[in-house]
Design an enzyme around this catalytic site. Structure first.
Site, PDB file in Angstrom:
ATOM      1  N   LYS A  80       0.855  -1.203   0.000  1.00  0.00           N
ATOM      2  CA  LYS A  80       0.000   0.000   0.000  1.00  0.00           C
ATOM      3  C   LYS A  80       0.882   1.241   0.000  1.00  0.00           C
ATOM      4  O   LYS A  80       1.883   1.298   0.721  1.00  0.00           O
ATOM      5  CB  LYS A  80      -0.915  -0.018   1.232  1.00  0.00           C
ATOM      6  CG  LYS A  80      -2.008   1.043   1.218  1.00  0.00           C
ATOM      7  CD  LYS A  80      -2.929   0.907   2.432  1.00  0.00           C
ATOM      8  CE  LYS A  80      -4.079   1.908   2.400  1.00  0.00           C
ATOM      9  NZ  LYS A  80      -4.929   1.805   3.603  1.00  0.00           N
ATOM     10  N   SER A 155      -9.849   2.113   2.498  1.00  0.00           N
ATOM     11  CA  SER A 155      -8.938   2.830   1.631  1.00  0.00           C
ATOM     12  C   SER A 155      -7.986   1.922   0.853  1.00  0.00           C
ATOM     13  O   SER A 155      -7.443   2.327  -0.169  1.00  0.00           O
ATOM     14  CB  SER A 155      -8.086   3.804   2.460  1.00  0.00           C
ATOM     15  OG  SER A 155      -7.270   3.103   3.385  1.00  0.00           O
ATOM     16  N   SER A 179     -10.074  -0.259   6.678  1.00  0.00           N
ATOM     17  CA  SER A 179      -9.446  -0.125   5.359  1.00  0.00           C
ATOM     18  C   SER A 179      -8.728  -1.374   4.853  1.00  0.00           C
ATOM     19  O   SER A 179      -8.350  -1.431   3.686  1.00  0.00           O
ATOM     20  CB  SER A 179      -8.461   1.047   5.353  1.00  0.00           C
ATOM     21  OG  SER A 179      -9.180   2.252   5.377  1.00  0.00           O
TER      22      SER A 179
END
Ligand SMILES: [Zn+2]
Lengths: 497, 500
Positions: A80, A155, A179
């Site tokens: 990420k 997210s 997330s």
């Protein structure tokens, strides 16, 4: 021979260790896959082809030299874009950090490298991890591999979509309010939010420090456990990191036994407002657990009702302070530095241009909530709610070993549907947020498709703090039972890209 | 600069009662910064002592420096404070280019030490108790240098240079409770408090506390209220007053300025003010229309600090002798008055005198050299006494040469001059400059004989028993030997020759 990209991480590592595959072959297969499909999916913000191949070559050299290899050596991973990577861009999905090349590795990055995991690139995300759809990325949305017109959650939508589209067998996410788990749920993958403090936050760009937690994402429970073990453990660079041995997650994932386990179903995490297919799959999961010998207990956690409200005071408050450092002075975007503006104006112009609307909304919300005269009513009350939620969990865990719930109230929603309705967007994290507020551990894993839309549904398993191994024990048992029932992993039902 | 109206000090005090609050920031002398491992050494290349944490890079996190906490607790204990059982850091949020995170990691409503006092001694020996509100830990900011403006301030500058070497250096902020009841002595109390605090910090060994280096910085908050009134007036905050003398002058100036405003029916604006060393005045800085909102909240990146009680007690047990007690002891040992001790304190001479005595000198001569010749030299050069280029060992050596009769005071002063000029150790200066007392008896006898012959009338007086007249003859011998004779020996010879 099975397609390389469809292997699990555990299988990939085993084949590299045995010499059946080289790490370079594996990396190249994934880079080719990215080339082929990521234009459609947009899981990655940055692909580090050279870095990945160099890492892969190093693994092959190690093996050739007879050096011992770690359990995930040579396995590719999608990171990420919230973790710093020395020499590789890190944007956090924001324009304000466009072009920033961090001079240091996050602890998670470092541990991955030390474990010879091959980092393919950085994945898309909602800007600063604020969002539940990855639509808040300054670099455009990511498509859900099950239906590219739908969101992959957020997210960490990029990490989840990379897994679901076979662009990596492993990924790392961060979970502040859901997330990791919510994207896992809507993409039919596995995601774990470890106990707060279980994985170092050093080098993980902060959104809400007291809630943020990095964790593993994978296509199977065992793969997640193997990754969990690599990234977890005490870090002297993070004062909030837990100084205790990592729970035996891999052992738990291999055992997968729930006989005699007490499983709680919380009244407040379900019911009205949940999509019918989600409820159906959840109920089926509970029955499956019962069938495996677990004892199911109905519980009530009344404070959970206030979780969303408390979260949307605490997280913005901390973010308003954490994001103050983006002032154009030392790194990232700088707007208006043409000699006609003061330093203050340059900061203001840069923040105006560099932050997206959701980030601005939260900075303003948090600044307000922390203001003198409002602090007690907002931030103060939210902290009290947080304590009550932790107590509700404590009481629950006196009666049960784990709690289960749907991970999200609905399956993946269409891109664009909720962008103008923040409150509807916030509801996507209804079931996941209480866990962050209490600092517990939780997992989401696939439990089938909703009949009405044919999209994946996630089952959330919640364990007390420091008992992350329970997630894997229960998760592995549920996964095995479902795969036996379906005849194959759920992801095989996803459309070909 | 506009001329500020001032009321005479006496008139001001005839109508108003000053109330002060002093905020002192002490830069700790820890080896590393408060929340990272970077060095705190001074004088390094700008931005060479930085890392992701003290630069506030995205993702970086703080870790508390244990030795900073220890220093804070020791300061708290020495200030007779209670030490918190449990306390936290807090974020103080505001924007400034030299603040890497745009919040300062500080402490807010949970300081590590609180409710203490410091007894300070005034010039006449009177002891005044200053109550301490709190002492808390925080980090320093970076340093901005504003280029191109007239004032060196950010306003009007064309650009600014930022050095983050200082960012993250541990600071202890010590805040007094309102200092009331000092009356006309308020400025003196302010100065004595800062001087005493500086001594205390040095005695604890937690900082060199050099004000000229910014290691100890003082803000003087002052308000006036009409005599007899209980309610405090509006205060001004004079920032960064960085010498003892300036602390006293700033307080005095503000008393006179406030009095002028108030007595002419005006009102004091709550504002920060800048102090000017050149003329001792203050000028308006930033007006605080409303209290600045720092949006404090507990620092979520750090865990609370709960110093174990045993540790605190251990630290309490190992505190060194504190300055006031030490001065009482030294006063007796050296046989000097309150006033003389106060002068030594103000001159920053106590440690130097002590070290000189430790190196073998007697108390009287050690004090004489430091408080006389060397203090004068420091004053002229505008430096602290400790910065004068001579060591206590060298002073002790000079003093030993005098005691042995190899130097007299006049020659000794020349040796000091030579040492300060970098000519080497005292012995080397004596040799190089040829400053040895004339101890060649033959030459000395000849000079004495010559002086007797030149001053027959004086010699007769001495022969007649008037010993007071010997001074004139000794003076004549010294002149003949260009000051290089040992006056004591000359006197002996004179008396020997004239009185048998
Ligand atoms: Zn540093």
């Amino acid at each position: 021979m099975t397609d390389i990209i469809r292997l699990t991480a555990a299988e990939t590592a085993a084949r590299i260790a045995s010499g059946e595959l080289t790490a370079v072959e594996v990396a190249e297969a994934h880079l080719a896959r990215i080339e082929a499909v990521d234009e459609k999916v947009h899981a990655y913000l940055h692909v580090d082809r050279e870095g990945a191949l160099a890492q892969a070559r190093a693994v092959d050299a190690k093996r050739a030299a007879g050096e011992p290899l770690g359990p995930l050596a040579g396995v590719p991973l999608a990171l990420k874009d919230i973790f710093t990577t020395e020499g590789v861009p890190t944007t956090v999905g924001s324009k304000i950090l466009e072009g920033w090349i961090p001079p240091y590795d996050a602890t998670v990055t470092k541990r991955l490298k030390d474990a010879d995991v091959v980092i393919l690139g950085k994945t898309n995300m909602d800007e600063f991890a604020m969002g539940s759809s990855t639509e808040n990325s300054a670099y455009g949305p990511t498509g859900n591999p099950w239906d590219l017109t739908r969101v992959p959650g957020g997210s960490g939508g990029g990490s989840a979509a990379a897994l679901a589209s076979y662009q990596a067998p492993l990924a790392i996410g961060t979970d502040t309010g859901g997330s990791i788990r919510q994207p896992a749920a809507v993409t039919g993958t596995v995601g774990v939010k470890p106990t707060y403090g279980g994985v170092s936050r050093y080098g993980m760009v902060a959104f809400s420090s007291s809630l943020d937690q990095g964790g593993p994402c994978a296509r199977t429970v065992l793969d997640a456990a193997l990754l969990h073990e690599v990234i977890a453990g005490h870090d002297p660079m993070d004062s909030t990191s837990i100084d205790a041995p990592v729970p035996p997650v891999v052992e738990a994932a291999r055992s997968g036994d729930v006989a005699g386990l007490r499983v709680g179903v919380v009244k407040e995490l379900g019911g009205e407002g949940y999509q019918a297919g989600v409820v159906e799959r959840f109920n089926e999961s509970v029955e499956l657990l019962r069938g495996l010998g677990a004892e199911v207990v109905e519980l009530s956690c009344p404070s959970f009702t206030y979780a969303l409200a408390a979260y949307y005071l605490i997280a913005p408050s901390e973010c308003s302070s954490n994001l103050a450092r983006f002032d154009a002075m030392r790194y990232g975007l700088r707007v208006g530095d043409d000699g006609s503006h003061s330093a203050e104006e340059v900061t203001a112009l840069t923040r105006e241009a560099g932050f997206g609307p959701e980030v601005k909304r939260r900075i303003i919300l948090g600044t307000y909530a922390l203001s003198s005269g409002y602090y007690d009513a907002y931030y103060g009350s939210a902290q009290k709610v947080r304590t009550l939620i932790a107590r509700d969990f404590e009481r629950a865990f006196e009666q049960v070993d784990v709690v289960v719930s749907p991970t999200t109230p609905t399956t993946a929603f269409p891109i664009g549907e909720r962008v103008d309705d923040p409150l509807a967007m916030y509801l996507a994290d209804l079931c996941t947020i209480p866990v962050n507020l209490a600092g517990n551990a939780a997992m989401s894993l696939p439990c089938g498709l909703a009949p009405e839309d044919g999209l994946p549904v996630g089952l959330q398993i919640i364990a007390p703090a420091l008992k992350d191994d329970r997630l894997y024990r229960v998760g592995a048992a549920v996964e095995a039972a479902f795969v036996a029932k379906w005849g194959h992993p759920l992801l095989e039902e996803a459309p070909q890209l | 600069m506009t001329v500020t109206d001032l009321l005479s000090y006496e008139d001001a005090l005839a109508s108003y009662d000053p109330v002060m609050g002093l905020e002192v920031h002490v830069e700790l002398g820890t080896r590393t910064k408060m929340f990272c491992g970077c060095s705190t050494a001074l004088g390094a290349e700008p931005n060479s002592q930085t890392c992701p944490t003290c630069l506030g890079l995205p993702g970086a996190l703080p870790v508390v420096n244990e030795s900073g906490v220890e220093s804070a607790i020791r300061i708290g204990l020495a200030l007779n404070c209670e030490i918190a059982q449990w306390c936290r850091f807090a974020r103080k949020n505001y924007f400034y280019p030299d603040m890497p995170k745009n919040f300062q990691t500080s402490q807010y409503d949970e300081p590590i030490a609180y409710n203490g006092y410091l007894d300070v001694q005034l010039e006449d020996g009177e002891v005044f108790r200053v109550h301490i509100e709190r002492a808390h830990m925080e980090e320093d900011t970076g340093k901005s240098t504003h280029i191109g403006g007239a004032t060196g301030r950010i306003h009007g500058a064309s650009h600014s240079l930022l050095d983050y070497n200082r960012a993250g250096i541990p600071l202890i902020e010590i805040v007094t409770k309102p200092i009331e009841g000092a009356g006309a002595r308020a400025p003196e109390v302010a100065r004595a408090y800062v001087a005493e605090l500086r001594e205390l910090i040095r005695a604890l060994g937690v900082s060199e506390a050099r004000m000229e280096m910014g290691q100890l910085r003082c803000d003087v908050n002052l308000s006036l209220r009409p005599l007899g009134e209980k309610k405090f007036g509006t205060r001004s905050e004079t920032k960064n007053v960085n010498s003892l003398r300036s602390v006293e002058r700033a307080a005095r100036f503000e008393i006179q300025r406030h009095a002028a405003v108030l007595s002419s029916g005006g009102t004091i604006v709550q504002e920060t003010r800048h102090f000017h060393e050149e003329d001792g005045s203050t000028t308006s800085g930033r007006i605080k229309e409303e209290a600045e909102d720092y949006r404090y909240f507990p620092e979520p990146d750090l865990v609370p600090i709960a110093p174990p009680r045993e540790w605190v007690e251990e630290l309490r047990g190992s505190l060194p002798e504190l300055p006031l007690a030490r001065r009482e002891r030294l006063k007796k040992e050296w046989g000097i008055s309150d006033f003389e001790m106060q002068s030594a304190l103000n001159a920053g001479a106590i440690d130097l005198i002590t070290a000189t005595i430790d190196a073998g000198a007697d108390a009287a001569s050690a004090r004489k050299w430091w408080m006389g010749e060397l203090a004068r030299h420091a004053n002229e050069a505008g430096v602290e006494l400790s910065e004068v280029a001579i060591t206590p060992q060298q002073v002790a050596r000079i003093s030993a040469l005098v005691a042995a009769g190899e130097l007299n005071d006049k020659l000794a002063r020349q040796v000091i001059e030579g040492v300060l000029a970098g000519e080497g150790d005292p012995d080397r200066v004596v040799e190089k400059r040829g400053l040895k007392v004339v101890s060649d008896e033959g030459a000395l006898n000849a000079a004495v004989d010559q002086a007797i012959a030149d001053n027959a009338a004086v010699a007769d007086k001495i022969r007649g028993g008037n010993l007071a007249a010997a001074g004139a003859l000794i003076g004549a011998v010294m002149k003949l030997t260009r000051g290089q004779a040992d006056a004591k020996r000359v006197r002996e010879l004179v008396l020997e020759k004239l009185q048998g």
